[in-house]
Write an enzyme that holds these catalytic residues in place. Structure first.
Site, PDB file in Angstrom:
ATOM      1  N   PHE A 183       5.528  -2.267  -2.758  1.00 41.49           N
ATOM      2  CA  PHE A 183       6.243  -1.818  -1.877  1.00 41.49           C
ATOM      3  C   PHE A 183       5.475  -1.154  -0.702  1.00 41.49           C
ATOM      4  O   PHE A 183       4.149  -0.793  -0.856  1.00 41.49           O
ATOM      5  CB  PHE A 183       7.291  -0.577  -2.365  1.00 41.49           C
ATOM      6  CG  PHE A 183       6.533   0.599  -3.130  1.00 41.49           C
ATOM      7  CD1 PHE A 183       6.049   1.507  -2.438  1.00 41.49           C
ATOM      8  CD2 PHE A 183       6.011   0.572  -4.604  1.00 41.49           C
ATOM      9  CE1 PHE A 183       5.159   2.663  -3.100  1.00 41.49           C
ATOM     10  CE2 PHE A 183       5.179   1.244  -4.974  1.00 41.49           C
ATOM     11  CZ  PHE A 183       4.826   2.518  -4.160  1.00 41.49           C
ATOM     12  N   CYS A 184       6.111  -0.791   0.563  1.00 38.55           N
ATOM     13  CA  CYS A 184       5.473  -0.380   1.497  1.00 38.55           C
ATOM     14  C   CYS A 184       6.336   0.615   2.397  1.00 38.55           C
ATOM     15  O   CYS A 184       7.642   0.860   1.824  1.00 38.55           O
ATOM     16  CB  CYS A 184       4.788  -1.194   2.413  1.00 38.55           C
ATOM     17  SG  CYS A 184       5.881  -2.575   3.058  1.00 38.55           S
ATOM     18  N   THR A 185       6.006   0.982   3.679  1.00 36.59           N
ATOM     19  CA  THR A 185       6.992   1.967   4.242  1.00 36.59           C
ATOM     20  C   THR A 185       8.128   1.312   4.698  1.00 36.59           C
ATOM     21  O   THR A 185       9.283   1.836   4.405  1.00 36.59           O
ATOM     22  CB  THR A 185       6.264   2.296   5.514  1.00 36.59           C
ATOM     23  OG1 THR A 185       4.902   3.254   5.232  1.00 36.59           O
ATOM     24  CG2 THR A 185       7.086   3.437   6.199  1.00 36.59           C
ATOM     25  N   ILE A 212      10.363   1.763   1.583  1.00 36.46           N
ATOM     26  CA  ILE A 212      10.573   3.161   1.070  1.00 36.46           C
ATOM     27  C   ILE A 212      11.728   3.749   2.015  1.00 36.46           C
ATOM     28  O   ILE A 212      12.660   4.210   1.324  1.00 36.46           O
ATOM     29  CB  ILE A 212       9.306   3.866   0.984  1.00 36.46           C
ATOM     30  CG1 ILE A 212       8.301   3.318   0.384  1.00 36.46           C
ATOM     31  CG2 ILE A 212       9.499   5.259   0.497  1.00 36.46           C
ATOM     32  CD1 ILE A 212       6.879   3.899   0.652  1.00 36.46           C
TER      33      ILE A 212
END
Length: 284
Positions: A183-185, A212
């Site tokens: 996952f990332c922003t 996220i």
């Protein structure tokens, strides 16, 4: 829910595409943003577009309409939030080699990419003990919030992620993962990260669709496995559940996010940053 005084709309956007004529669109997109009172950054490359922009909602819609009118970018991914004040000082539209820099030749999310997982299905995936959960962001981002149980690569830039991943998979003291979830922003780094991990031999690779930000927007806090705040690359510094702006500032000495108590809570430094942060934010 957003605070009633949050008048500025913020749009985080990206789209991977075959876009050889990208340079021709720099001036028209700059003009569209200026006309709409929009500030922020747009990155253009032959692999697509990436950026975060802010302004009145009508102005953002004007820019997004201009982007969607470009045939290659019709499928652009956009996530909206709000801010109490304009989170950018100026407008930048830049031409780049990559819209998110990994620095590995041949990684093409349009050809190979991981399986998207909706925010509502994410908890079940990362709660499985056979899933290796990886936060693909940098250490200063991870430091203020991440998912429970996620591994932190400890990187200073996304360019370091491939080296860390190779070392992680080669570590004989740790069993090879059955599956990997990343996952990332906002989702863009994971497009390349999942493509890279599949290229080094892991078949079952997943990533959080919308990143996220989409998870914090859609998953109720009572059901959430997110811990802390999510760093964002503008003057809001960080957001929490419901994408509400969190109580963080940036240290002028080291650039790290610093948690600061509100005036109602007595004000002052809470955590994060360096010694200069602690000195600057001591409550009076």
């Amino acid at each position: 829910m957003m605070d009633a005084d949050q008048k500025i709309s913020v749009a985080a956007l990206y789209c991977f595409a075959r876009w050889p004529e990208f340079a021709e669109h720099r001036v028209p997109l700059y003009q569209a943003a200026m006309a709409g009172g929009v500030k922020g950054t747009l990155l253009l490359a032959d692999e697509g577009i990436n950026g975060t922009i802010a302004g009145p909602r009508a102005g953002l819609d004007h820019v997004l309409d201009a982007i969607r009118a470009i045939a290659e970018l019709g499928g652009i991914d956009v996530k909206f939030a709000a801010a109490r004040e304009m989170p950018f000082g100026r407008l930048k539209v830049r031409l780049k080699k990559e819209i998110v820099t990994m620095g590995v030749d041949g990684i093409d999310p349009l050809h190979v990419v991981g399986t998207y997982v909706a925010p509502q299905d994410w908890n079940a995936l990362i709660a499985d003990p056979e899933t290796l959960v990886i936060d693909t962001r940098n250490a200063y981002e991870v430091g203020i919030g991440t998912f429970a149980g996620a591994e932190d690569p400890g990187t200073r830039s996304f360019r370091q992620f491939p080296e860390w991943m190779r070392a992680r998979l080669a570590d004989e003291a740790r069993p090879a993962p059955k599956r990997v979830a990343m996952f990332c922003t906002g989702g863009i780094r994971c497009e390349k990260a999942t493509a890279y991990v599949k290229s080094v031999g892991i078949d079952e690779v997943y990533h959080l669709k919308g990143g996220i930000l989409k998870y914090l927007e859609e998953v109720p806090e009572a059901e959430s496995l997110w811990q802390g705040a999510c760093y964002v690359f503008d003057e809001r510094v960080a957001v929490g559940h419901g994408l509400a702006q969190s109580a963080y500032s940036l240290c002028h000495a080291c650039g790290a996010p610093v948690a600061v108590a509100s005036a109602e809570e007595g004000g002052g430094y809470v955590e994060g940053g360096c010694a200069a942060c602690r000195a600057a934010y001591v409550a009076v």
